[in-house]
Design a protein around this motif. Sequence first.
Motif, PDB file in Angstrom:
ATOM      1  N   GLN A  76      53.300   7.310  -3.141  1.00 46.20           N
ATOM      2  CA  GLN A  76      52.523   6.947  -2.433  1.00 46.20           C
ATOM      3  C   GLN A  76      52.382   7.386  -0.791  1.00 46.20           C
ATOM      4  O   GLN A  76      53.207   7.354  -0.766  1.00 46.20           O
ATOM      5  CB  GLN A  76      53.285   6.094  -1.657  1.00 46.20           C
ATOM      6  CG  GLN A  76      53.133   5.046  -0.351  1.00 46.20           C
ATOM      7  CD  GLN A  76      52.963   3.589  -1.239  1.00 46.20           C
ATOM      8  OE1 GLN A  76      52.711   2.985  -2.314  1.00 46.20           O
ATOM      9  NE2 GLN A  76      52.123   2.978   0.129  1.00 46.20           N
ATOM     10  N   GLU A  77      50.534   7.666  -0.632  1.00 46.32           N
ATOM     11  CA  GLU A  77      50.303   8.139   0.667  1.00 46.32           C
ATOM     12  C   GLU A  77      51.111   6.654   1.568  1.00 46.32           C
ATOM     13  O   GLU A  77      49.872   5.734   2.071  1.00 46.32           O
ATOM     14  CB  GLU A  77      48.943   8.208   0.752  1.00 46.32           C
ATOM     15  CG  GLU A  77      48.552   9.962  -0.838  1.00 46.32           C
ATOM     16  CD  GLU A  77      49.741  10.564  -0.208  1.00 46.32           C
ATOM     17  OE1 GLU A  77      49.610  11.187   0.915  1.00 46.32           O
ATOM     18  OE2 GLU A  77      50.098  11.386  -1.448  1.00 46.32           O
ATOM     19  N   GLY A  78      51.328   6.877   2.754  1.00 47.92           N
ATOM     20  CA  GLY A  78      51.601   6.444   3.666  1.00 47.92           C
ATOM     21  C   GLY A  78      52.924   5.294   3.467  1.00 47.92           C
ATOM     22  O   GLY A  78      53.103   4.829   2.383  1.00 47.92           O
ATOM     23  N   PRO A  79      52.513   4.189   4.493  1.00 41.73           N
ATOM     24  CA  PRO A  79      54.143   3.608   4.355  1.00 41.73           C
ATOM     25  C   PRO A  79      53.123   2.331   3.426  1.00 41.73           C
ATOM     26  O   PRO A  79      51.755   2.307   2.846  1.00 41.73           O
ATOM     27  CB  PRO A  79      53.761   2.672   5.327  1.00 41.73           C
ATOM     28  CG  PRO A  79      52.839   2.567   6.079  1.00 41.73           C
ATOM     29  CD  PRO A  79      52.112   4.186   5.820  1.00 41.73           C
ATOM     30  N   ARG A  80      54.560   1.490   2.519  1.00 42.50           N
ATOM     31  CA  ARG A  80      54.527   0.104   1.839  1.00 42.50           C
ATOM     32  C   ARG A  80      53.386  -0.308   2.356  1.00 42.50           C
ATOM     33  O   ARG A  80      54.354  -0.987   3.513  1.00 42.50           O
ATOM     34  CB  ARG A  80      55.099  -0.042   0.994  1.00 42.50           C
ATOM     35  CG  ARG A  80      55.345  -0.824  -0.532  1.00 42.50           C
ATOM     36  CD  ARG A  80      56.649  -0.816  -1.420  1.00 42.50           C
ATOM     37  NE  ARG A  80      55.810  -1.463  -2.486  1.00 42.50           N
ATOM     38  CZ  ARG A  80      57.026  -2.734  -3.204  1.00 42.50           C
ATOM     39  NH1 ARG A  80      58.055  -1.601  -3.054  1.00 42.50           N
ATOM     40  NH2 ARG A  80      56.979  -3.392  -4.295  1.00 42.50           N
ATOM     41  N   ASP A 123      56.480   5.160   6.972  1.00 44.90           N
ATOM     42  CA  ASP A 123      56.253   5.925   6.953  1.00 44.90           C
ATOM     43  C   ASP A 123      55.484   6.305   7.544  1.00 44.90           C
ATOM     44  O   ASP A 123      54.654   6.252   5.702  1.00 44.90           O
ATOM     45  CB  ASP A 123      57.317   6.653   8.549  1.00 44.90           C
ATOM     46  CG  ASP A 123      58.310   6.385   9.358  1.00 44.90           C
ATOM     47  OD1 ASP A 123      58.286   5.249   9.878  1.00 44.90           O
ATOM     48  OD2 ASP A 123      58.914   6.914   9.302  1.00 44.90           O
ATOM     49  N   GLU A 124      53.749   7.458   7.833  1.00 41.78           N
ATOM     50  CA  GLU A 124      52.933   8.742   7.084  1.00 41.78           C
ATOM     51  C   GLU A 124      53.364   9.119   6.585  1.00 41.78           C
ATOM     52  O   GLU A 124      54.772   9.476   6.327  1.00 41.78           O
ATOM     53  CB  GLU A 124      52.069   8.485   8.348  1.00 41.78           C
ATOM     54  CG  GLU A 124      51.839   7.364   9.403  1.00 41.78           C
ATOM     55  CD  GLU A 124      51.309   6.652   8.456  1.00 41.78           C
ATOM     56  OE1 GLU A 124      50.140   7.036   7.674  1.00 41.78           O
ATOM     57  OE2 GLU A 124      50.982   5.664   9.422  1.00 41.78           O
ATOM     58  N   GLY A 125      52.519   9.958   5.771  1.00 40.84           N
ATOM     59  CA  GLY A 125      53.239  10.890   4.980  1.00 40.84           C
ATOM     60  C   GLY A 125      52.870  10.494   3.210  1.00 40.84           C
ATOM     61  O   GLY A 125      52.436   9.444   3.309  1.00 40.84           O
ATOM     62  N   HIS A 126      53.243  11.694   3.004  1.00 39.11           N
ATOM     63  CA  HIS A 126      53.456  11.750   1.406  1.00 39.11           C
ATOM     64  C   HIS A 126      54.638  11.055   0.725  1.00 39.11           C
ATOM     65  O   HIS A 126      55.773  11.643   1.131  1.00 39.11           O
ATOM     66  CB  HIS A 126      53.269  12.754   0.553  1.00 39.11           C
ATOM     67  CG  HIS A 126      53.189  13.569  -0.634  1.00 39.11           C
ATOM     68  ND1 HIS A 126      52.416  12.964  -1.313  1.00 39.11           N
ATOM     69  CD2 HIS A 126      54.093  13.474  -1.463  1.00 39.11           C
ATOM     70  CE1 HIS A 126      52.437  12.804  -2.417  1.00 39.11           C
ATOM     71  NE2 HIS A 126      53.751  13.844  -2.794  1.00 39.11           N
ATOM     72  N   HIS A 127      54.985  10.041   0.018  1.00 39.82           N
ATOM     73  CA  HIS A 127      56.091   9.599  -0.535  1.00 39.82           C
ATOM     74  C   HIS A 127      57.066   9.363  -2.059  1.00 39.82           C
ATOM     75  O   HIS A 127      55.216   9.190  -2.778  1.00 39.82           O
ATOM     76  CB  HIS A 127      56.428   8.108   0.168  1.00 39.82           C
ATOM     77  CG  HIS A 127      56.365   7.980   1.097  1.00 39.82           C
ATOM     78  ND1 HIS A 127      57.285   7.863   2.024  1.00 39.82           N
ATOM     79  CD2 HIS A 127      54.974   7.629   2.485  1.00 39.82           C
ATOM     80  CE1 HIS A 127      56.998   7.785   3.769  1.00 39.82           C
ATOM     81  NE2 HIS A 127      55.863   7.801   3.687  1.00 39.82           N
ATOM     82  N   ARG A 128      57.330  10.371  -2.555  1.00 41.41           N
ATOM     83  CA  ARG A 128      57.009   9.134  -4.181  1.00 41.41           C
ATOM     84  C   ARG A 128      58.895   9.616  -4.694  1.00 41.41           C
ATOM     85  O   ARG A 128      59.587   9.452  -4.141  1.00 41.41           O
ATOM     86  CB  ARG A 128      56.521  11.144  -4.567  1.00 41.41           C
ATOM     87  CG  ARG A 128      56.897  10.939  -6.487  1.00 41.41           C
ATOM     88  CD  ARG A 128      56.291  11.669  -7.051  1.00 41.41           C
ATOM     89  NE  ARG A 128      55.796  11.627  -7.919  1.00 41.41           N
ATOM     90  CZ  ARG A 128      54.471  12.556  -8.599  1.00 41.41           C
ATOM     91  NH1 ARG A 128      54.084  13.844  -8.222  1.00 41.41           N
ATOM     92  NH2 ARG A 128      53.809  11.857  -9.465  1.00 41.41           N
TER      93      ARG A 128
END
Length: 307
Positions: A196-200, A267-272
């Motif tokens: 996921q890029e950026g917040p859901r 928050d922003e950024g890369h999430h997995r």
Amino acid sequence: MPYGSADPRSRLATAANPDTPVTDYAGMEYAEFATIPPAVTVDGREDWYARGQNLVLGWSRVTGESRFEDRDEPQEYVLITVDPTVTATVEAGGETVEVPGERMVVVPPGSSRIRVRGEGRVVRLVRATAEDLVALAVNRDSYAEPHRNIPPFVPWPDPADGYRVRVYDLTVPTLPGSPFRLYRCTTAMVNWIAPQEGPRDPRRLSPHHHDDFEQYSLVIAGEYVHHIRWPWTTDRTVWREDEHRRVGSPSLAVIPPPSEHTSEAVDEGHHRLVDIFSPPRLDFSAMDGWVLNAADYPMPATDGATP
């Protein structure tokens, strides 16, 4: 279950069954590996462990070359080379298999040996009958007594062509219209979800519950809030407050049935986030084309019942 109409899980047979008989509640289990010292430190590797009822999860940070302890397991277990910069050699069942990064490996029952090398992260999923690994789990005491909402573990049928080392590519495309990549073996199912890029979008969450199995949610990048709600029953003494627990990476949340839950990248950024189930989920497996290695692992007989 309030899945959105675009969510492929809205088609699951279990999505239409919100009424769950509840006899007892278990709480959430959290293991925030980034905030605790490793359970094992050896040359080239650090290991952290946490458990659920049926699995022990090992999280390892590889910084060179290292060999895991030899294992002699009565059932299959899973190795995941999370990053493209870490590789493994798996010896089991008379085979020696070289494994690149970003792969899921199913290791057959019996004696096995794993060597890892490079710079990156590795996950192992071993049945909770492995007493040596259970003893290393940060939450080992939480399952001193079995959680009553989870039935006894029953492995799935043997693979169609017999046991061997199996390697699956985690970089293949996700299911059409879905962020999911689903693989299973006799002891576990792994959903290697797209990042996921950026917040859901907070207007598009997916709260749902499971009647009788845990969900292991492993955060490997970014930060998430796990939103948890337990249903009320006539017995107020088992009620629990809602939880909204923010966790970073790496971390493991073990979500108990029948709590309603959803996880939100923030928050922003890369999430997995990676979801793990043990044994495999019958409802996911019953969906045509969802499990990418379904041909390797037959489903259990259901006597014509709806899963």
